[in-house]
Motif scaffolding. Structure first.
Motif, PDB file in Angstrom:
ATOM      1  N   PRO A 134       0.815  -1.214   0.000  1.00 13.90           N
ATOM      2  CA  PRO A 134       0.000   0.000   0.000  1.00 13.90           C
ATOM      3  C   PRO A 134       0.851   1.267   0.000  1.00 13.90           C
ATOM      4  O   PRO A 134       1.820   1.374   0.744  1.00 13.90           O
ATOM      5  CB  PRO A 134      -0.804  -0.114   1.307  1.00 13.90           C
ATOM      6  N   LYS A 135       0.467   2.217  -0.845  1.00 11.85           N
ATOM      7  CA  LYS A 135       1.131   3.521  -0.870  1.00 11.85           C
ATOM      8  C   LYS A 135       0.309   4.473  -1.721  1.00 11.85           C
ATOM      9  O   LYS A 135      -0.217   4.087  -2.769  1.00 11.85           O
ATOM     10  CB  LYS A 135       2.550   3.418  -1.435  1.00 11.85           C
ATOM     11  N   GLY A 136       0.189   5.709  -1.243  1.00 12.95           N
ATOM     12  CA  GLY A 136      -0.512   6.733  -2.012  1.00 12.95           C
ATOM     13  C   GLY A 136      -1.969   6.379  -2.229  1.00 12.95           C
ATOM     14  O   GLY A 136      -2.681   5.983  -1.311  1.00 12.95           O
ATOM     15  N   ILE A 137      -2.436   6.502  -3.481  1.00 18.78           N
ATOM     16  CA  ILE A 137      -3.842   6.247  -3.774  1.00 18.78           C
ATOM     17  C   ILE A 137      -4.162   4.755  -3.838  1.00 18.78           C
ATOM     18  O   ILE A 137      -5.331   4.370  -3.856  1.00 18.78           O
ATOM     19  CB  ILE A 137      -4.257   6.926  -5.098  1.00 18.78           C
ATOM     20  N   PHE A 138      -3.117   3.904  -3.884  1.00 14.64           N
ATOM     21  CA  PHE A 138      -3.343   2.458  -3.893  1.00 14.64           C
ATOM     22  C   PHE A 138      -3.156   1.913  -2.482  1.00 14.64           C
ATOM     23  O   PHE A 138      -2.044   1.617  -2.054  1.00 14.64           O
ATOM     24  CB  PHE A 138      -2.382   1.765  -4.857  1.00 14.64           C
ATOM     25  N   GLN A 139      -4.250   1.788  -1.753  1.00 12.45           N
ATOM     26  CA  GLN A 139      -4.203   1.268  -0.394  1.00 12.45           C
ATOM     27  C   GLN A 139      -4.762  -0.150  -0.305  1.00 12.45           C
ATOM     28  O   GLN A 139      -4.429  -0.900   0.607  1.00 12.45           O
ATOM     29  CB  GLN A 139      -4.978   2.183   0.551  1.00 12.45           C
ATOM     30  N   GLN A 140      -5.627  -0.515  -1.244  1.00 13.90           N
ATOM     31  CA  GLN A 140      -6.226  -1.850  -1.233  1.00 13.90           C
ATOM     32  C   GLN A 140      -5.808  -2.668  -2.446  1.00 13.90           C
ATOM     33  O   GLN A 140      -5.536  -3.872  -2.325  1.00 13.90           O
ATOM     34  CB  GLN A 140      -7.749  -1.736  -1.185  1.00 13.90           C
ATOM     35  N   ARG A 141      -5.759  -2.068  -3.596  1.00 12.64           N
ATOM     36  CA  ARG A 141      -5.452  -2.801  -4.827  1.00 12.64           C
ATOM     37  C   ARG A 141      -3.951  -3.072  -4.905  1.00 12.64           C
ATOM     38  O   ARG A 141      -3.212  -2.431  -5.663  1.00 12.64           O
ATOM     39  CB  ARG A 141      -5.968  -2.032  -6.037  1.00 12.64           C
ATOM     40  N   THR A 142      -3.526  -4.057  -4.120  1.00  9.80           N
ATOM     41  CA  THR A 142      -2.112  -4.406  -3.994  1.00  9.80           C
ATOM     42  C   THR A 142      -1.947  -5.920  -3.967  1.00  9.80           C
ATOM     43  O   THR A 142      -2.905  -6.669  -3.711  1.00  9.80           O
ATOM     44  CB  THR A 142      -1.511  -3.829  -2.700  1.00  9.80           C
ATOM     45  N   VAL A 143      -0.723  -6.364  -4.204  1.00 10.82           N
ATOM     46  CA  VAL A 143      -0.399  -7.788  -4.063  1.00 10.82           C
ATOM     47  C   VAL A 143      -0.649  -8.238  -2.631  1.00 10.82           C
ATOM     48  O   VAL A 143      -1.192  -9.320  -2.383  1.00 10.82           O
ATOM     49  CB  VAL A 143       1.069  -8.050  -4.452  1.00 10.82           C
ATOM     50  N   LEU A 144      -0.267  -7.409  -1.665  1.00  9.81           N
ATOM     51  CA  LEU A 144      -0.417  -7.769  -0.260  1.00  9.81           C
ATOM     52  C   LEU A 144      -1.867  -8.075   0.076  1.00  9.81           C
ATOM     53  O   LEU A 144      -2.161  -9.041   0.797  1.00  9.81           O
ATOM     54  CB  LEU A 144       0.106  -6.647   0.638  1.00  9.81           C
ATOM     55  N   ALA A 145      -2.811  -7.289  -0.433  1.00  9.60           N
ATOM     56  CA  ALA A 145      -4.227  -7.517  -0.141  1.00  9.60           C
ATOM     57  C   ALA A 145      -4.681  -8.868  -0.678  1.00  9.60           C
ATOM     58  O   ALA A 145      -5.392  -9.619   0.009  1.00  9.60           O
ATOM     59  CB  ALA A 145      -5.067  -6.395  -0.749  1.00  9.60           C
ATOM     60  N   GLN A 146      -4.255  -9.214  -1.889  1.00  7.86           N
ATOM     61  CA  GLN A 146      -4.644 -10.518  -2.454  1.00  7.86           C
ATOM     62  C   GLN A 146      -4.034 -11.663  -1.661  1.00  7.86           C
ATOM     63  O   GLN A 146      -4.667 -12.710  -1.469  1.00  7.86           O
ATOM     64  CB  GLN A 146      -4.238 -10.599  -3.927  1.00  7.86           C
ATOM     65  N   LEU A 147      -2.817 -11.483  -1.166  1.00  9.37           N
ATOM     66  CA  LEU A 147      -2.193 -12.507  -0.326  1.00  9.37           C
ATOM     67  C   LEU A 147      -2.963 -12.679   0.977  1.00  9.37           C
ATOM     68  O   LEU A 147      -3.098 -13.796   1.502  1.00  9.37           O
ATOM     69  CB  LEU A 147      -0.740 -12.130  -0.025  1.00  9.37           C
ATOM     70  N   GLN A 148      -3.481 -11.584   1.516  1.00 11.83           N
ATOM     71  CA  GLN A 148      -4.238 -11.635   2.770  1.00 11.83           C
ATOM     72  C   GLN A 148      -5.609 -12.275   2.572  1.00 11.83           C
ATOM     73  O   GLN A 148      -6.124 -12.943   3.470  1.00 11.83           O
ATOM     74  CB  GLN A 148      -4.388 -10.222   3.332  1.00 11.83           C
ATOM     75  N   TRP A 149      -6.220 -12.089   1.421  1.00 14.03           N
ATOM     76  CA  TRP A 149      -7.565 -12.593   1.166  1.00 14.03           C
ATOM     77  C   TRP A 149      -7.593 -14.087   0.843  1.00 14.03           C
ATOM     78  O   TRP A 149      -8.597 -14.747   1.073  1.00 14.03           O
ATOM     79  CB  TRP A 149      -8.208 -11.824   0.010  1.00 14.03           C
ATOM     80  N   LYS A 150      -6.506 -14.623   0.307  1.00 18.00           N
ATOM     81  CA  LYS A 150      -6.502 -16.024  -0.111  1.00 18.00           C
ATOM     82  C   LYS A 150      -6.295 -16.961   1.081  1.00 18.00           C
ATOM     83  O   LYS A 150      -5.603 -16.619   2.040  1.00 18.00           O
ATOM     84  CB  LYS A 150      -5.379 -16.270  -1.136  1.00 18.00           C
ATOM     85  N   GLU A 151      -6.892 -18.133   1.023  1.00 14.28           N
ATOM     86  CA  GLU A 151      -6.648 -19.169   2.027  1.00 14.28           C
ATOM     87  C   GLU A 151      -5.449 -19.994   1.583  1.00 14.28           C
ATOM     88  O   GLU A 151      -5.482 -20.654   0.544  1.00 14.28           O
ATOM     89  CB  GLU A 151      -7.885 -20.068   2.191  1.00 14.28           C
ATOM     90  N   TRP A 152      -4.391 -19.963   2.389  1.00 10.12           N
ATOM     91  CA  TRP A 152      -3.142 -20.630   2.029  1.00 10.12           C
ATOM     92  C   TRP A 152      -2.947 -21.908   2.840  1.00 10.12           C
ATOM     93  O   TRP A 152      -3.426 -22.025   3.961  1.00 10.12           O
ATOM     94  CB  TRP A 152      -1.945 -19.704   2.281  1.00 10.12           C
ATOM     95  N   LYS A 153      -2.210 -22.831   2.254  1.00  7.31           N
ATOM     96  CA  LYS A 153      -1.771 -24.002   2.994  1.00  7.31           C
ATOM     97  C   LYS A 153      -0.449 -23.627   3.665  1.00  7.31           C
ATOM     98  O   LYS A 153       0.614 -23.697   3.061  1.00  7.31           O
ATOM     99  CB  LYS A 153      -1.569 -25.208   2.076  1.00  7.31           C
ATOM    100  N   MET A 154      -0.547 -23.177   4.912  1.00  7.74           N
ATOM    101  CA  MET A 154       0.627 -22.722   5.641  1.00  7.74           C
ATOM    102  C   MET A 154       1.228 -23.865   6.435  1.00  7.74           C
ATOM    103  O   MET A 154       0.542 -24.853   6.755  1.00  7.74           O
ATOM    104  CB  MET A 154       0.247 -21.573   6.578  1.00  7.74           C
ATOM    105  N   PRO A 155       2.533 -23.783   6.776  1.00  8.92           N
ATOM    106  CA  PRO A 155       3.174 -24.833   7.575  1.00  8.92           C
ATOM    107  C   PRO A 155       2.434 -25.023   8.891  1.00  8.92           C
ATOM    108  O   PRO A 155       2.125 -24.048   9.580  1.00  8.92           O
ATOM    109  CB  PRO A 155       4.588 -24.300   7.802  1.00  8.92           C
ATOM    110  N   PRO A 156       2.082 -26.269   9.273  1.00  9.35           N
ATOM    111  CA  PRO A 156       1.397 -26.495  10.558  1.00  9.35           C
ATOM    112  C   PRO A 156       2.260 -26.086  11.727  1.00  9.35           C
ATOM    113  O   PRO A 156       3.469 -26.277  11.725  1.00  9.35           O
ATOM    114  CB  PRO A 156       1.131 -28.006  10.553  1.00  9.35           C
ATOM    115  N   SER A 157       1.629 -25.494  12.754  1.00  8.81           N
ATOM    116  CA  SER A 157       2.384 -25.014  13.914  1.00  8.81           C
ATOM    117  C   SER A 157       3.064 -26.157  14.646  1.00  8.81           C
ATOM    118  O   SER A 157       4.057 -25.955  15.339  1.00  8.81           O
ATOM    119  CB  SER A 157       1.450 -24.271  14.867  1.00  8.81           C
ATOM    120  N   SER A 158       2.547 -27.377  14.485  1.00 12.05           N
ATOM    121  CA  SER A 158       3.156 -28.523  15.165  1.00 12.05           C
ATOM    122  C   SER A 158       4.497 -28.903  14.568  1.00 12.05           C
ATOM    123  O   SER A 158       5.302 -29.584  15.200  1.00 12.05           O
ATOM    124  CB  SER A 158       2.214 -29.734  15.095  1.00 12.05           C
ATOM    125  N   CYS A 159       4.729 -28.454  13.323  1.00 20.75           N
ATOM    126  CA  CYS A 159       5.975 -28.817  12.641  1.00 20.75           C
ATOM    127  C   CYS A 159       7.044 -27.732  12.776  1.00 20.75           C
ATOM    128  O   CYS A 159       8.148 -27.887  12.304  1.00 20.75           O
ATOM    129  CB  CYS A 159       5.713 -29.071  11.157  1.00 20.75           C
TER     130      CYS A 159
END
Length: 309
Positions: A134-159
């Motif tokens: 996010p910067k300037g007039i682009f606060q939502q339309r960013t790569v970071l926002a799409q990464l936050q919105w997607k459901e990812w297969k993240m490493p399990p905390s047990s591992c």
């Protein structure tokens, strides 16, 4: 399938599916933005009116009538309470929050392609026209926002240690909004630190080797870009070591990044790919050994061959 079976037999996590697209269409309006300040005075008896604080400290954001309108519109809170009186007297230590109303951001693509993914990182193909952070007039339309919105297969905390787990991947470097190319994102805090250190090595090596010798020998990550420039380059290869710095420029609050002797060390290796004589243009490959803002644009212009608009 064979790779997944072999990994499972060896007790390892199978490789994740890659080469797919994801992305949620942008909402018509973003969620607005909040700016927080703390009113500080020279001593405990210092007071000031709310309108004076904003109109004097943020003149570039809006003129006096504009700030009066925002206050009366209920867009400012003081210590958690909405204030509509521009003449309210502030106390030292008061927390002020200006709530900017939601707005429609300019067009930006929303689909991202995953080229590689494992438990530690994701490699994205970032399209031109999409800002990374996010910067300037682009606060939502960013790569970071799409990464936050997607459901990812993240490493399990047990591992792994819980402190190492993140909710979503985060970019470890930036690409300009108009630049397309490979963007690396870390899934864990450890991966973020390690990948960031690899990129930092480039800047450190650029400072040590400003004469252009042994370019890139010690780097773990190399960055190559293709660009179309004006004019015909005489030499097939050229190493540019002009420092890049931020200078004051009228009308630009943050200043401009330019080629200047007082700037930070920067190094780019320019190689000719094709000379387009009839168009008076050259297609070049630029390998950057440091990550200064607008480095490609500045270095190509510095050697007399600016980017084609």
């Amino acid at each position: 399938m064979a790779d997944a079976m072999a990994a499972a037999a060896a007790g390892e996590s199978p490789p994740l599916q890659a080469d797919y697209f994801f992305g949620r269409p942008w909402p018509d309006l973003n969620e607005g933005l909040s700016y927080t300040d703390t009113f500080r005075g020279a001593d405990a008896e210092t007071t000031a009116a709310l309108i004076n604080f904003y109109s004097e400290n943020y003149k570039s954001s809006a003129p006096l009538p504009g700030w009066i309108h925002r206050i009366r519109n209920g867009q400012i809170t003081v210590d958690g309470q909405v204030v509509t009186d521009p003449d309210m007297i502030l106390r030292v230590g008061s927390k002020l929050v200006y709530h900017r109303l939601a707005w429609k951001e300019p067009f930006a693509p929303h689909l991202l392609q995953v080229l590689y993914e494992d438990d530690d990182m994701v490699a994205l193909n970032k399209p031109s026209g999409l800002q990374v952070l996010p910067k300037g007039i682009f606060q939502q339309r960013t790569v970071l926002a799409q990464l936050q919105w997607k459901e990812w297969k993240m490493p399990p905390s047990s591992c792994s240690k819980r402190k190492n787990v993140q909710l979503h991947p985060v970019p470890v470097h930036r690409l300009g909004r108009g630049t397309s190319g490979l963007l690396l994102c870390a899934k864990t805090k450890l991966a973020k630190v390690q990948l960031a250190s690899y990129f930092a090595e480039g800047a450190a090596n650029a400072e040590k080797k400003r004469d252009g010798t042994e370019v890139g020998k010690e780097r773990k990550i190399s960055k190559f870009y293709r660009a179309l420039v004006t004019g015909i380059l005489e030499h097939n290869e050229d190493v540019v070591t002009q420092p890049i710095g931020l200078v004051h420029y009228p009308g630009v609050a943050e200043g401009l990044y330019v080629a200047c002797s007082s700037g930070k060390p920067a190094m780019s290796k320019v190689c000719v790919l094709e000379r387009l004589v009839h168009q008076n243009q050259t297609l070049v490959q630029v390998e950057i050994h440091s990550g200064r803002p607008h480095q490609i644009r500045i270095h190509l212009a510095y050697i007399g061959h600016p980017l084609v608009a």
